[in-house]
Write an enzyme that holds these catalytic residues in place. Structure first.
Site, PDB file in Angstrom:
ATOM      1  N   THR A 233      21.040  69.857  18.933  1.00 40.53           N
ATOM      2  CA  THR A 233      20.409  70.048  17.623  1.00 40.53           C
ATOM      3  C   THR A 233      20.628  68.836  16.707  1.00 40.53           C
ATOM      4  O   THR A 233      19.872  68.637  15.775  1.00 40.53           O
ATOM      5  CB  THR A 233      20.915  71.332  16.907  1.00 40.53           C
ATOM      6  OG1 THR A 233      22.332  71.267  16.796  1.00 40.53           O
ATOM      7  CG2 THR A 233      20.531  72.580  17.653  1.00 40.53           C
TER       8      THR A 233
ATOM      9  N   SER B  87      28.753  82.169   6.146  1.00 44.03           N
ATOM     10  CA  SER B  87      28.603  83.313   5.245  1.00 44.03           C
ATOM     11  C   SER B  87      27.940  84.496   5.950  1.00 44.03           C
ATOM     12  O   SER B  87      28.028  85.631   5.477  1.00 44.03           O
ATOM     13  CB  SER B  87      27.743  82.911   4.055  1.00 44.03           C
ATOM     14  OG  SER B  87      26.473  82.474   4.504  1.00 44.03           O
TER      15      SER B  87
ATOM     16  N   LYS C  75      30.157  83.134  15.015  1.00 43.26           N
ATOM     17  CA  LYS C  75      30.879  82.374  13.983  1.00 43.26           C
ATOM     18  C   LYS C  75      32.147  83.123  13.551  1.00 43.26           C
ATOM     19  O   LYS C  75      33.189  82.517  13.324  1.00 43.26           O
ATOM     20  CB  LYS C  75      29.968  82.115  12.784  1.00 43.26           C
ATOM     21  CG  LYS C  75      28.990  80.978  13.008  1.00 43.26           C
ATOM     22  CD  LYS C  75      29.723  79.642  13.000  1.00 43.26           C
ATOM     23  CE  LYS C  75      28.841  78.456  13.263  1.00 43.26           C
ATOM     24  NZ  LYS C  75      29.558  77.172  13.242  1.00 43.26           N
TER      25      LYS C  75
ATOM     26  N   ARG D  55      19.946  83.534  -2.207  1.00 43.38           N
ATOM     27  CA  ARG D  55      20.989  82.811  -1.488  1.00 43.38           C
ATOM     28  C   ARG D  55      21.804  81.978  -2.474  1.00 43.38           C
ATOM     29  O   ARG D  55      21.300  81.537  -3.499  1.00 43.38           O
ATOM     30  CB  ARG D  55      20.380  81.850  -0.446  1.00 43.38           C
ATOM     31  CG  ARG D  55      19.652  82.529   0.719  1.00 43.38           C
ATOM     32  CD  ARG D  55      20.606  83.252   1.632  1.00 43.38           C
ATOM     33  NE  ARG D  55      19.952  83.823   2.810  1.00 43.38           N
ATOM     34  CZ  ARG D  55      19.421  85.037   2.857  1.00 43.38           C
ATOM     35  NH1 ARG D  55      19.435  85.819   1.793  1.00 43.38           N
ATOM     36  NH2 ARG D  55      18.868  85.488   3.969  1.00 43.38           N
TER      37      ARG D  55
ATOM     38  N   TYR E  94      24.523  85.135  16.159  1.00 43.15           N
ATOM     39  CA  TYR E  94      25.072  83.921  15.543  1.00 43.15           C
ATOM     40  C   TYR E  94      26.245  84.268  14.629  1.00 43.15           C
ATOM     41  O   TYR E  94      27.311  83.639  14.684  1.00 43.15           O
ATOM     42  CB  TYR E  94      23.968  83.217  14.738  1.00 43.15           C
ATOM     43  CG  TYR E  94      24.462  82.110  13.842  1.00 43.15           C
ATOM     44  CD1 TYR E  94      24.784  80.860  14.369  1.00 43.15           C
ATOM     45  CD2 TYR E  94      24.597  82.301  12.464  1.00 43.15           C
ATOM     46  CE1 TYR E  94      25.237  79.833  13.545  1.00 43.15           C
ATOM     47  CE2 TYR E  94      25.050  81.284  11.640  1.00 43.15           C
ATOM     48  CZ  TYR E  94      25.362  80.055  12.183  1.00 43.15           C
ATOM     49  OH  TYR E  94      25.810  79.044  11.372  1.00 43.15           O
TER      50      TYR E  94
ATOM     51  N   ASN F 168      24.630  78.619   3.050  1.00 39.20           N
ATOM     52  CA  ASN F 168      23.340  77.910   3.011  1.00 39.20           C
ATOM     53  C   ASN F 168      23.434  76.480   2.470  1.00 39.20           C
ATOM     54  O   ASN F 168      22.967  76.184   1.367  1.00 39.20           O
ATOM     55  CB  ASN F 168      22.323  78.725   2.196  1.00 39.20           C
ATOM     56  CG  ASN F 168      21.998  80.032   2.894  1.00 39.20           C
ATOM     57  OD1 ASN F 168      22.780  80.975   2.836  1.00 39.20           O
ATOM     58  ND2 ASN F 168      20.881  80.081   3.588  1.00 39.20           N
TER      59      ASN F 168
END
Ligand code: UD1
Length: 314
Positions: free
Chosen positions: A36, A120, A147, A211, A143, A172
């Site tokens: 990525t 988060s 985490k 967010r 995901y 974010n």
């Protein structure tokens, strides 16, 4: 001068950390497999860092990368909620097995501290706002589970082996060099680049989701503080990294109309699976124990990011 190993150094956050460390005169080593991460993020600093193209799943490569390092900033991941919903096995491998490899290598190399890019998303869709680290996690997507599991591994390695670890729950993060090109890209990178080129962005749902969007410089600062905070305050702990303020996508879209001169409307589509509605952090723990204070607010960060995409595309 200390030696910092950054996993995922080709990524948006990893390459931003590398730039700041170099500015501060520190030594930087990095690994990335470019699954990525992007080579363009590293090109301008390649001559100043010890870069190794490697996968965090390659234990021998992690062992050699950790040798002699003072700090490890573990950013490498497949960082996407929707991608993990489509491919939970791939997410598990990169986001959990990869973390355990890095931890074992860091423990054996006796590094001083490992700082981990937690998320988060671990909080899930619990209605209580703001989210505080003492709340029970309730992850929804694979995901988020991965985490959270990695965070627990961080704590476990502190308790079982005395390896100092700090987990930073990012809220974010956005800013220059975030990849806008994948369907899994962060919403701000997508919206900004779409609107700058006159394309209509799509809100997944009614746009009222909110967010705690956090500008990259704040996340970089949090990592560097987490390396240096006294162990009694930081080791084996988890901290929110955010601004303590939330904005909706609809509000963000309006701000972006002003900054990009996009005059069209937004498109509204289906809600995204595994999505959460609202996210807002309580950042008092990081303020108290790490000395963290957000340096760049949302509006300023948004403006800097739009300026960067505008000039880097022209
Ligand atoms: C989540 C995690 C975050 C993690 C990130 C990794 C939470 C609160 N946050 O971010 O910690 O680092 O995943 O990917 O769980 N959206 C649109 N249109 C688009 C793209 C996205 O409306 O074209 C919406 C999404 O449906 C979502 C919001 O924008 O409601 C933010 O999405 P995104 O940027 O992907 O991040 P999160 O899923 O919030």
């Amino acid at each position: 001068m200390a030696l910092y190993l950054i996993t995922g150094i080709g990524g948006f956050i990893g390459s931003s950390l590398a730039r700041e460390l170099l500015q501060r005169g520190e030594q930087v080593r990095g690994v990335d497999n470019f699954s990525t991460g992007r080579r363009e993020n590293l090109a301008p600093i390649l001559g100043q860092i010890d870069f190794r193209e490697a996968d965090i799943l390659d234990f021998d490569a992690m062992k050699s990368a950790c040798a002699g390092a003072d700090y490890v900033l573990h950013q490498a991941a497949i960082p996407s909620v929707p991608k993990s919903v489509l491919d939970p096995i791939g997410s598990n491998r990169a986001n959990i097995d990869g973390t355990v490899n890095v931890l074992v290598a860091a423990r054996d190399a006796k590094v001083k501290r490992v700082v981990f890019a937690a998320s988060s998303s671990a909080y899930g869709d619990t209605p209580t706002l703001p989210k505080h680290e003492s709340m029970n996690p309730d992850p929804i997507s694979p995901y988020a589970v991965a985490k959270l599991a990695s965070e627990r591994y961080m704590i476990s390695f502190y308790r079982c082996y005395g390896l100092e670890t700090v987990s930073l729950r990012y809220f974010n993060i956005f800013g220059p060099r975030q990849d806008p090109s994948s369907p899994y890209s962060g919403v701000l990178a997508k919206f900004i680049t779409q609107m700058l080129s006159g394309k209509q962005p799509t809100m997944f749902g009614d746009g009222e989701q909110s967010r705690d969007f956090t500008y990259i410089d704040n996340a970089v600062e949090a990592n560097l503080l987490a390396c240096k905070a006294p162990a009694a305050q930081a080791a084996g702990k988890v901290f929110n990294v955010a601004t303590g303020r939330r904005v909706t996508l609809n509000e963000t879209f309006k701000l972006l109309q002003g900054l990009t001169s996009y005059s069209g409307m937004a498109n509204y589509g289906e809600e995204r699976g595994g999505d959460i509605k609202h996210s807002l952090a309580d950042i008092s723990l990081a303020e108290k124990h790490l000395g963290y204070k957000p340096k760049v607010d949302f509006e300023d960060g948004l403006k800097r990011t739009v300026d960067w995409y505008r000039t880097s595309r022209s």
